[in-house]
Design an enzyme around this catalytic site. Structure first.
Site, PDB file in Angstrom:
ATOM      1  N   TYR A  89      53.469  42.507   8.999  1.00 23.37           N
ATOM      2  CA  TYR A  89      54.144  41.237   8.751  1.00 23.37           C
ATOM      3  C   TYR A  89      54.778  41.229   7.368  1.00 23.37           C
ATOM      4  CZ  TYR A  89      49.402  40.336   7.087  1.00 23.37           C
ATOM      5  OH  TYR A  89      48.195  40.440   6.506  1.00 23.37           O
ATOM      6  N   GLU A 149      40.632  51.464  -2.458  1.00 18.74           N
ATOM      7  CA  GLU A 149      41.076  52.395  -1.418  1.00 18.74           C
ATOM      8  C   GLU A 149      40.785  53.824  -1.863  1.00 18.74           C
ATOM      9  OE1 GLU A 149      45.096  50.997  -0.696  1.00 18.74           O
ATOM     10  OE2 GLU A 149      44.356  49.036  -0.015  1.00 18.74           O
ATOM     11  N   GLU A 160      49.278  54.506   5.084  1.00 17.26           N
ATOM     12  CA  GLU A 160      47.905  53.998   5.230  1.00 17.26           C
ATOM     13  C   GLU A 160      47.056  55.087   5.880  1.00 17.26           C
ATOM     14  OE1 GLU A 160      46.592  51.098   4.275  1.00 17.26           O
ATOM     15  OE2 GLU A 160      48.297  49.750   3.971  1.00 17.26           O
TER      16      GLU A 160
END
Ligand code: NAG
Ligand code: NAG
Length: 427
Positions: free
Chosen positions: A362, A184, A384
């Protein structure tokens, strides 16, 4: 949908030989989640097939993105077809996608004479050097702290930024870290840019952020994994520890390795899988350092920001659907942060979606976000950042934008969390 599958297979057999070859037969597909039962289906498929989910989807609001491999592609597409779930190809050949990223980065660098460290994707040694230079140049403002060695022996460091050398306990602490997941890449520039804005480039409108808040900024939680993404596998996510039970499997998902409902949901028991949580909580030295920082400053850390990419989400605990007792306040600060970023987002970016991580996405267990909330940090988040249409391979041209807009969100969250700190201290 059958035609799509044929196209997918035809393309992946035309394997280009070159860099990133291990991904030549992989594709990325977008999945249109309609409701929570689609989400549940994907979650089940994730654990059954050890799927590599790139972007979590929110039914009706955001598609999920999943990388398929020859081992998972047929089963995944079958299951989606059988359940009437629509999907589309985002990237046909992941190897080619990564080669394009690398070529573009090379070209971009060769066309620029100078750039700041937070405008690029620097190697770990450059990041360490930058942190050292900040501490050396601004000894009254910044202190470099050694957390300890990573599994492979790289030294994990963080900066403490304070106008009062952390001695004024009436100030809240803002703790942010990045790059717990190695691939990332856009996350570390945001942490480095925050250092820059607080130390080297403080602007009048941000003066309060430096005088009224103390900062702990740890730009690379997982340096072994990060270096490995530069030298070997661009899409590596985990740490680089050798599994004690099965030496053919390397690494642990560090964001499943915290002591918060450890190894219960959203994890794989296969030590080779991408969401393998490790043999015990804090089996990884890297997550142990985050735990130790939280413990050392627990009564003063007001907000913890665990920075990821991608998907434009601000998420909070708990991963099992239960909520912290101050959930309304946690939602307030997270929503204000997301909304502040949205005011300057690019048209092609999605709006920030904000909520409980299990309800919005989830269930997960062992996350840094949950651990921070659980041990008593009042505001503990997973952030995010955007990926636009570039997924993990955000071109460097976008990094200034992401830094700037995210800094705006960080500033808003710092100020709001500080207001709540007043209430906390007088309790
Ligand atoms: C800050 O405090 C530490 C002790 O916690 C001390 O070692 C250090 O010298 C101090 N730094 C400054 C600039 O006063
Ligand atoms: C180790 O993991 C690999 C990959 O999952 C598996 O094929 C192998 O059987 C495992 N070995 C042992 C000793 O469990």
């Amino acid at each position: 949908m059958e035609r799509l599958l044929v196209v997918l297979v035809a393309v992946v057999t035309l394997v280009a030989s070159g860099r990133h070859d291990e991904y030549a037969s992989n594709s990325v597909i977008g999945i249109k989640l309609r409701d929570r039962s689609d989400l549940k289906l994907l979650s089940t498929l994730e654990s059954d097939l050890d799927l590599d989910i790139w972007q979590d989807g929110m039914p009706g609001a955001r598609d999920a993105m999943v990388m398929t491999t020859p081992a998972t592609q047929y089963a995944l597409i079958d299951a989606l077809d059988n359940n009437g779930v629509e999907y589309y190809v985002v990237v046909q050949n992941v190897a080619k996608h990564l080669e394009e990223e690398e070529d573009h980065l090379f070209q971009w660098r060769s066309q620029r004479n100078s750039r700041m460290i937070f405008q690029d994707y620097p190697r770990y040694a450059e990041i360490e050097a930058y942190m050292e230079s900040i501490a050396n140049q601004y000894p009254n403002l910044a202190t470099l702290v050694t957390a300890g060695p990573s599994y492979e022996g790289r030294i994990i460091k963080y900066l403490k930024i304070s106008t009062t050398n952390f001695t004024d306990t009436s100030k809240p602490i803002y703790f942010m870290d990045a790059m717990i997941h190695a691939r990332e890449w856009v996350t570390t520039p945001v942490a480095l840019y925050s250092i820059y804005r607080l130390v080297e480039n403080l602007r009048t409108e941000d003066a309060d952020l430096r005088t009224d808040v103390d900062w702990i900024i740890l730009p690379v939680v997982n340096p072994d994994g990060y270096e490995y993404t530069h030298t070997n596998e661009r899409l590596w996510r985990k740490t680089r520890s050798i599994n004690p039970l099965n030496a053919t499997c390397i690494g642990v998902d560090a964001n499943r390795n915290f002591d918060a409902s450890f190894n219960t949901v959203g994890v794989s028991s296969n030590p080779c899988a991408i969401t393998y949580p490790g043999i015990t909580p804090f089996s990884e030295p890297e997550t142990g350092y985050i735990r130790d920082i939280m413990a050392e400053y627990l009564n003063r850390i007001q907000i913890y920001m665990n920075i990821h990419s991608y998907g434009n989400y601000v998420l909070f605990g708990f991963g099992d659907h239960s909520l912290p007792s101050n959930a309304v306040h946690v939602h307030h600060v997270g929503a204000a942060m997301g909304a502040a970023i949205d005011t300057m987002k690019l048209p092609q970016a999605g709006y920030y979606l904000v909520g409980n991580s299990a309800s919005v996405l989830y269930s997960t267990s062992g996350s840094a976000q949950d651990y921070g909330q659980l041990v008593g940090i009042p505001f503990s988040y997973t952030l995010e950042l955007p990926g636009y249409s570039y997924l993990f391979s955000v071109p460097p041209e976008y990094v200034d934008q992401i830094n700037e807009e995210t800094w705006r969100g960080i500033a808003v969250s710092a100020r709001l969390a500080k207001l709540y700190y007043g209430a906390r201290s007088s309790n």
